[in-house]
Each structure stands twice: as C-alpha cells, then as structure tokens.
Design an enzyme around this catalytic site. Structure first.
Site, mmCIF file in Angstrom:
data_model
loop_
_atom_site.group_PDB
_atom_site.id
_atom_site.type_symbol
_atom_site.label_atom_id
_atom_site.label_comp_id
_atom_site.label_asym_id
_atom_site.label_seq_id
_atom_site.Cartn_x
_atom_site.Cartn_y
_atom_site.Cartn_z
ATOM 1 N N GLU A 313 4.826 -5.099 -8.668
ATOM 2 C CA GLU A 313 3.812 -4.092 -8.295
ATOM 3 C C GLU A 313 4.517 -2.776 -8.004
ATOM 4 O O GLU A 313 4.318 -2.154 -6.957
ATOM 5 C CB GLU A 313 3.028 -4.597 -7.074
ATOM 6 C CG GLU A 313 2.569 -6.045 -7.258
ATOM 7 C CD GLU A 313 1.812 -6.636 -6.070
ATOM 8 O OE1 GLU A 313 1.743 -5.982 -5.023
ATOM 9 O OE2 GLU A 313 1.264 -7.742 -6.220
ATOM 10 N N CYS A 409 -5.390 -7.445 0.685
ATOM 11 C CA CYS A 409 -4.922 -6.249 1.379
ATOM 12 C C CYS A 409 -5.801 -5.045 1.098
ATOM 13 O O CYS A 409 -6.020 -4.210 1.965
ATOM 14 C CB CYS A 409 -3.480 -5.948 0.996
ATOM 15 S SG CYS A 409 -3.188 -5.833 -0.766
#
Lengths: 636, 636
Positions: A313, A409
């Site tokens: 990521e 998240c």
C-alpha cells in the site's frame, strides 16, 4: 488570535459540507457503532467492543479481528468527540461514557491497554513492536481521549490514556533496560503531541521526539527485534517487508523521498512536523518540507490520492502514478490532510492548503458513498470492472463501495475527519486570521481582548462567490488573510488587498457588519500531468474549482478509452440529476473512436470517430449509480 | 508425400536460424547439462540429475527443486535427441545413454518413475494429481523417449517410458478402482499421441482421449480429490486456484475462451488437436478452432506472446493485453507453436503458420539471449527498469535475462523447440508438399515412389527473396504449396501459381534443377491494435517481415513514453551494429516531447516536441546491450 483554532470556536454551515457533517452524525457514527458491536447484518464482524468486554473479564471468548482492532474504537470515539463539540447529543455522550468506562475496566493495573495482547498473548507485550500495532492503537485511543476531554470536559478517558502513556514512558526510551524502538505503524507521535498540548507535560513531547529521532538509526531496531522475538510474528509475509515499508530505512532527516506504506508515511511526517514546531527543530522542519515536496511534486495523484501500488500500500517512485493499479487509500489522503495542516501552521504558506483541499474534495469524499453507508478503501482513477474482477493484479480495486472492511481503518477515519472539519478552515496568528478553506462557517475568536465573530459565506464548490462579514463591538484591527486557491485564475474583490504567501491579505480596522466579497474564477480548467507521468501523456483531466471530474459509463457508455475530448471542445456546466442533483456536471462535445471490425492486429489504424456528448461528474460522487467504467484522465 | 515430416528429412541451412541451431548445440545443451548437474557457478541449484541418482539408490540425500524437476531432464533429452538427429555427436549420445541408464535404474519395479515421490513421499503417489505434476513429468519424459528412439534407433528409453505408461493405464481410467482424473498440468496427452504414433498401440491414444474427455466433467475431479487428499498439498496457495486455472471449469468442448494458465492451456489444446485428428472427432476439432480463434483474435500479443497476468500466469479477458504487467511466458509461445502446428495439419490453412511464425520470430527467440546463455521467462512489450525494480506489481518482469531459474521450464523448452525447428518448416499431403516457414533448408521426401529433394533458399527475415529448387531423377508431378505470409503485401514470382488456403500453389511436373523464385514484399509495416486493446489506442508498432520491432533506451534515451512516431514519418532500413551486426534495424525521424519544468499538474499541456532520430531494433534481440527501457508500441 492564537495560533490554534479549536473546533468549539467554529460552526460549519455550508451548502456543500453541512450534509456531510449531518451524514456523519446521523448515519456514519450510528452505523459504525453498530458495526463495532457486530450488529450490522451482512457486514464482516468487527468484534471490537466485545474484545474490550473480554479484556475486562466481563465476557468469555476469543479475540476477534485484526491486531489493531482497538483503533477502530479510538477513531469512532474521536469522531464522537468532534460531533459532540458541534452537536451536543446526550444519548450519544452517554453511549460514549459507557464505552469509556468499559475501556477503563479493560486497562491492566500497570496501565497497559491493548485488548489483543490482554486476551490473546499477554506474555508477548512489546515483543513485536514492528508488526503488532500496540503503539498505533495507543495513539488512536489517545487522540480520542484528548478530543473527548476537550469536547465534554470529562477527564476520565484522558486519565486512563495518560496512565497508559506513563507506563509506555517506562517501556520505551534510551535507558539500558528500555526498548530503544519505535512503532511499526506511526501514529502515537502525533497523538503524544496532542497530549503534550493538553497537559503541558514535556515528557510526552520528549517521547514523541524520541520515537522520531530513533527511527531508522543504526543498529536498526526492527532487525534487532526480529532476532529476539522468536515466533511471535503476527503478519504473515511481513518479515519480507523492506525497512522502507516502515519508513525505517534511514534516519528521518535523511529521508528525501516519501516512501513505503503511504498511511504510515504521512502519519509519521505529521508527527515530525508536530514535534519540529514544538521543539523549534529546524532540521526536522526541513525534513518535513522535503518530504512534502516529494509527495506533491512527484508522487501524488491529481485527486490528492497517494500510494501507487497495492504491494505494501505504498509509494513507489517518482512520477509512477498508474490510474488503474493505483492504491490511493482513503486513509492516506486523510493523513495527507493532517500533514498539510501541520505544514500550514509551520510555514503559513497557502500552497499547503491547496493540497489539503485537493485531498479533501476528491479522494477523502470519494471514500464514502453519498448516503454515508458504504466506503472505498482504494480510490482508482480508472476503472474497468472486467479488469478489476478478472485480472488479479487489480483485484484490490473495488468497483462498488463496501459496507465495512475486515481492516476497517478508512470508514472511521473519514468520519473523524469530516466531524472535525471545522479545525481545518481557519488558522490564527498574532496579527489576525487566515482562511484556508472556503467553507461556509462562523469563527469566534478574540483579538486583543475583544471578541470577534467572522462569518464566511461560500458557494464553493458550486460557485466562486465567497464573502466575509465581521461581527464585533467597536472597531478591531486585524489582518484577514483569505487563501487564493490554486484553481482561481481571476479573483475580483470589493476591497483592496495585497498578496502574501498565497493569501489575499486585508489588514485594516474592522467594524461590526463590515463585509468583503470575493468572486473566484470557477471556469472549467483543463489539467495536464507532467509529461514524466507515463500514464497520462496525451491526456487531460477536467477540474472546476477544487473538484476533479471524471467520465462514468452510466453517462458515456462502455469502453471509455475510446473517448476523446478534443482540445478545442467547449465544456459547459450542466445540472446533475438523480443522486447528483444539486451538483454541477460538465458536458462537452467529444469524440468516440468507432470500433471497426477487423483482426486483432491490422495495418489500417482505426481513426474514424463519431461525435459523443460527454458528461463529466465530480470524482467524489463517482460509483453512486451502480457499477461501471470510470476514468479521470481522458485522451485529448 | 506423407503427412508428417520427420526431422531426419530436413536439413536446416539458414542464414538466420543456423546460428540458433548451432547455439543450441554448442551452448545451450552443454550449459543446461551443466545446470542439471549443478555445475553452473552462481546459478540456482537444479538437483535434477542428483534426484535421479538418489531415486536409484546410488546417492544419499534429499530431493532438490520443484515437484516437476524431472521434466527438465525430459526436455533436455528431447533437445539432445533432435540435435543428434541433425548433428550426430558420439560424446553427447554417450552422455545421454548414461543418463537414460540412470533413469532406468530409478524406475520402480511396477513402472512408476517420478523422483519427487520416489524420494520424498512414496506413500502419496497420485494423491495430488492436480498439483504434483506426476503426469506432466511423465509426459515430458515420454516425449523425450519417443524423440530419442527416433533419433538413435535405441529403444531402451522408450521401453522404460512405455512401461511407465502401461502402469499409468492401470491407475487412470473409467473402471471403479481407477482414478477418474486428469492432470493438473496438461502435457501427457500430446505425448501419448506421439507414443501411439510410434507404437501403433491404440491404448495410448485412448488414454489421451480419456484425459481430455474427462476434463471439466461433473463431478469435478479436482474438487473430489481435494476432499480426499488430506495434507498432501504441494503448492502453497494453490488451493485458492480456480478450476479455470487448470482448464477444468467446463468440459473441453464447452470451453469457448482460452483460459487459465497459458502454458497449460496451449498444451491441452495441442493434445486435443492431436486426439481429434487421430480419432476423427469433429466436435473436438471444432473446439480447437474455437480456442485458437479466442487466442489469436482477442488474447494474443503482437509478438505472439500469450498470458496477460502474472497471477496464475494466465489469460484474463478479451482485449486485455497490458504491455508492462504482461506475462507472455516463453514456454507459452512455444506451446502456441505446438498448437498452431497441429491446426495446420488439421486444416491445412496457412493462417496457422502465420501464428506459429509470429510466436517463433518474436517471443520464443526473445526468450533467449543472442549468445544462448541467458533466458527470459516473461516477455514484456514495455519495460521501465525503475518500475520493474520498485513496483512489486511488475516484479515478475525481469529487465535482464537470467542464467537459470528455480522453475527452469523455459530454457530447455526453447532448446528443444529450436533443435526441432526442421519439423515446423514443411508439411506433406498426398498431392505434394506445403512450405510453412521460409527458412533455408533441404527437404528429402519420396513422392509416388520417387525420391525428391527440395532445396529452399530464403533471405527471410533479412530480405524477401525465397527460392525453391527441385532435385530428382526424371520428372515428378507434385504440388509445391508455398505459404504467402500475412506480412507480404506484394509477391512476385517467376512462375504462375494459384492461391489456396493462404498458399501459393504451383502444381506441375518438376524436373531436376527446376527453380522457382519469389520476392516477398518486406517493406516496413505500421501495425495497429484493435481499438478494443485499451493500452494501444493511438499507438503504432513497426514490423518488417515476421519481425516485430521495438525502441530501446540504448538507442533512443530514457523516457520512451515521450517519443512519437508521426504517421507520415518515413522509416528506413539501417544496419545493426555490435551484437546486432547483420540485422536490419529501422530508423525514422520521430519526435520527443520536451519535458518542460513545471508542477506535477498544470494547465498548459506539454506539447513542444523536438526531432528525435529513432532507432528500432528487432524485438527478439532486445536486452542484449545492457539494461534499459524498451517499448514495442509507440505513440503515433
């Protein structure tokens, strides 16, 4: 006025954003509370609240979810705190108080507070700091505690977290019996600065500075830890992660490129800026500027998205900004806003607000559906559903927003951001007030002992009209500094001003009822990438005001890659319909390459085009009308 | 002449290919022998020969390498057999005989012969047919055995493998006590057809047909097997593989799209065509045609590469042909040549030879360095070394050929293909001979009882001059059918001919010394993709004859994406230099976008270009002059 503007001093009342604030209050916060309590049918189980009950010894069972599951509650409570600041709500406050009581009961006698390790591996506390997110969770809970204390005046949550921090202060530090380490996922650094601001106790700032200064030094802590921690690995495959993934490849002042996991990176940089400002550390400030330049000049999508690859990521390398295999996590753009906010405060340069605004109006808002009920984690700039379903290289790119994630998240991050939007609009300095975002709102502050109210009316992003009215008793002399956005070519104003660091500065004596009006040029702009961005050579993207636009299959049919927007095509405003009602869409006479029958490879190029009425919609509103293709960059 | 042309009847003597045949003999075969014996310094250990010694009880130790390690020896022995056919070599034959003796000693009393299971998991034979490659290895060893028998007349290897096949015949089949299964990696089907041809024993053809007809039927064998095999999984993560990965998602006659792992797919399709021709199964033939159309009309790179994604090394969906995240494994193009060769035989249509030639001159040759010492597994059409090093999405794309691979399928596959090239040039039919590839060579055959020699002289791919001379006693009437390649616009010939299925047919009486000459148009062609190939819209690729050309950084500098080849630019031939000496390169006056300084996003497009003398080199020869950028498709 003082440098910081508390959320309690700002009341947002904006045609565009008020509905988001309402959504957060009426949809997102209740929905996420249900999710944390495993009460959303069809959504993945969170287990978050249950974990705290188990940790408190009030329920039997196993830990559920990710090792960082606690952080979801932290982010939710933080959003609640902001919401309570602007919209008091007794029931919500009672719910929060009750869960805070539960959190307090889960805390260990020594102050430790992480349900994963309390329930599952009590013997392995701090043995796997790189991967186990204890400091990350602590940071999120601490941010929430500070916000909740400010919002409600209730100190219980803060004292629980302060006790945890005092315990952490014994665990980490330079002494021989302490861990000379730093978190695998940064976050606690910025939270500790908030605790320092709230308490004035320098030890918290010192710990934040310790984590930052220790990072990437030799011997490398993560490698040392790896040798000692035995089988306590919590992320399969993570041992293959490079130090860069954790921003631990070099001391932070030697890092020249934004690198590794994008969320971790911007959380770190935010903490660095926080520490640098509070300690007056010039080399650390300069490191922040360097890293911000790396992001915004070479590694950021036009939507304010960051992170070019799903692997880790992460950031990759300069000008590598693929539109379809992109990551551009919602959380990363939230973090970029945090970082930009600090840099604004550090240097007072409006250019940082341009970045903040770009991330906000595009990637962060795109992360949530218009009804506030579904979320993107990844925010692509080009989507072909066939590719996302059938090519595993793109499987991380979802074409439809999801209700909740196993790694949840992003939804609470968007919630806490939108709930605290008031903190991003204004900034004070000794001489007056700076307006960073053009969002309808009222700011209350006192200047030279006098209470002042500044009323901002703004049509942005619908239109360029913005005005400010001062409310005060008698006359007050202060500088009103209004950011001139990067997208406003021409600005007309009914009062004289000078430019300074990207702000239009009106320094004068203000009397009650004085109004200044601005008219910002909101013409549609054709935006081009640096030619070094390989994917976008020969392509154009449309922006109007802060909004990036995109083509969707719903309006323009399949095979969007066949569409061209000729350089001379006039783009006109139109009215959105259905769920896009109230939004400006863009229409333009484009061309569509005709798919001539023929072999896969041929000697005659396909050049015949037919006219195609193109409709562009704001990027933040994409994927609200079913699944389909989408692209931001269009051949010109 | 008879339909099949044995390698022993063709002598290749070609300006272009002879050096490859020599390389295979002098470099590749000895190098690979050293590799199989773990004698290449710095290369990954193969363990292949050692495994056989351990299996034969002649050495102590553990199995080394992949579960399919035996197949490397199979492919090497097959290449050796072909090489011995065209270049007798006593030492090499002795080495081969010795290793064949070793193979025989490793065989179990019941005929079983797979070193992985003999050494490591004797109790798990055939328990994991989907993943453990026993039938795949058996297929490769069988192909080698047939080739070795034909090459040397020695039957030992063939009888070893026939014994293994007779044992396999007892294991697999429709009886209640047999496994109603088929291989996870196809290969044995086509090998069994070779054994059938060699022995005339129908049971081998029947088993090939059984494997093919059973594939994808309900109940699905792989799912049934999964339930029974317990912990005998040999490929981590493979249990997530979809049935499509194995071409087991539907019965083969119902498969309409080339799907899954590309090498497995084309090996299966080759076996299908082999069985269909031998059994006269029209529905199976039709399935082959459908699958070939799927590949060549919608799923094949211009280089003859197949496989669009690294995930599963697989086909994805129609027109999805990314140039940079591409897979295009060398083995897959070798397999495509196998499949095309069968289809040529089945339908006698020269279009299949076009495909075969495209794969051969581009992807297959690109798989090996010009010195025969290093190999590509993945054959990209666009390379930016930074991306391949720093973006894990592209980490499978190597920018420099490797010496050997842990999974070493490609190098020996290229070797056996090039060593048997003579089998691909000609094809017989009752009425005469078809020339499929324009490769200098001599064919010996008998027609109506008379021995004939056909001498082909060819300048392809350097130039378009090709001539044929007949050597015979007296007069012979037969049809000489010379393929008219897809790339030859105009053809001049000094004799009359008619066109039939893509061949120029000269049916006449031939006398000794009769010569016909062709001059094929070798002008440089601009080639375009179907507009449905998203990546190539607005782009052009240059071809000359069968060769695809590309730009390399070495000649054209960095940032090849900034380069344009205007539609009207005249492309001229030039002479290659250095390692490219003797090859035609292409030169053209192109344009290079000037990288103007400026922000990442800007309102002024970068349109200023400066002239750039572009040099294109043959794709097969790329990456022979150091690491650098490369691209096949260039903006026009």
């Amino acid at each position: 006025m003082s440098n910081s503007v508390g959320l309690e001093n700002v009341h947002v009342s904006d045609r565009f954003f008020s509905r988001y604030a309402d959504l957060v209050r009426t949809e997102v916060i209740p929905y996420q509370w249900a999710a944390l309590n495993d009460r959303v049918p069809g959504a993945e189980k969170s287990g978050c609240i249950r974990n705290f009950r188990i940790a408190a010894g009030e329920e039997e069972g196993e830990f559920t979810g990710m090792v960082f599951q606690d952080s979801d509650l932290g982010k939710w409570l933080e959003a609640v705190a902001y919401s309570l600041t602007t919209h008091p709500d007794q029931d919500l406050e009672q719910t929060a108080d009750q869960v805070i009581d539960l959190v307090a009961r889960a805390q260990r006698p020594d102050g430790y507070l992480d349900t994963y390790f309390i329930i599952k591996e009590p013997e392995n506390r701090w043995k796997c700091v790189r991967d186990c997110h204890e400091l990350y969770c602590a940071g999120h809970m601490l941010e929430a505690a500070v916000a909740y204390s400010r919002a409600t005046g209730k100190r219980k949550f803060l004292s629980v977290m302060q006790r945890y921090m005092d315990y952490i202060l014994t665990v980490f530090g330079p002494d021989p019996d302490q861990i000379h380490g730093y978190p695998g996922h940064e976050e606690i650094e910025l939270a500790l600065c908030k605790l320092y601001d709230e308490t004035g106790e320098k030890k918290y700032l010192d710990l934040a500075a310790y984590f930052i200064n220790e990072r990437g030094q030799d011997p490398k802590f993560f490698q040392e830890e790896l040798k000692t921690r035995g089988d306590t690995f919590h992320w399969e495959g993570n041992d293959l992660a490079e130090p860069e993934y954790f921003q631990a490849h070099a001391p932070v002042r030697e890092q020249k490129d934004a690198a590794g996991h994008a969320v971790r990176a911007v959380y770190l940089y935010t903490g660095m800026a926080d520490v640098a400002m509070r300690t007056g550390d010039e080399s650390l400030k300069e490191a922040c500027r360097t890293l911000m330049r790396s992001i915004t000049q070479r590694r950021m999508y036009v939507t304010g998205g960051i992170g070019s690859t799903v692997h880790g990521e992460a950031f990759t390398f300069d000008y590598d900004l693929p539109n379809d295999t992109v990551y551009a996590e919602t959380c990363a753009s939230v973090g970029l806003m945090f970082f930009a906010k600090r840099m604004l405060k550090m240097d007072g340069d409006a250019a940082y607000a341009d970045i903040l605004e770009r991330a906000l109006y595009n990637t962060v808002l795109a992360g949530m559906s218009l009804d506030g009920k579904a979320f993107f984690y990844v925010n692509p700039l080009e989507v072909y559903p066939d590719a996302d379903h059938k090519d595993p290289t793109k499987r991380h790119v979802k074409t439809v927003r999801q209700k909740w994630f196993a790694c949840a998240c992003c939804p609470p991050n968007v919630a806490r951001l939108l709930a605290s939007l008031g903190e991003y609009i204004y900034q004070g300095d000794g001489a007056g007030v700076s307006v960073n975002l053009l969002i309808g709102s009222e700011l209350s502050f006192s200047h030279q002992g006098q209470p002042v109210r500044l009323e901002q009316r703004s049509e942005v992003p619908f239109d360029g009209k913005v005005s400010f009215t001062v409310r005060c008793e008698g006359a007050v002399r202060f500088a009103l500094r209004v950011r001139r956005p990067f997208w406003a070519g021409e600005v007309s104003c009914d009062a004289p001003y000078r430019m300074e660091k990207g702000y239009m500065v009106l320094e004068r004596e203000w009397k009650d009822g004085d109004t200044v009006s601005f008219d910002l040029d909101m013409r549609v702009r054709r935006v081009y990438s640096s030619p070094l961005v390989r994917e976008n050579v020969g392509k154009v993207c449309l922006m109007r005001g802060p909004l990036v636009y995109c083509l969707e299959e719903k309006d323009n049919g399949k095979n969007l890659h066949l569409v061209r927007l000729p350089a001379q095509a006039a783009v006109e405003l139109a009215r959105g319909e259905g769920v896009l009602a109230g939004m400006a869409t863009l229409r333009a006479p484009g061309l569509r390459l005709v798919e001539e029958e023929g072999p896969l490879y041929r000697e005659t190029p396909c050049v015949r085009s037919e006219p195609a009425d193109l409709t562009f919609v704001p990027y933040f509103a994409w994927a609200n009308r079913g699944e389909g293709e989408m692209c931001v960059w269009v051949r010109e």
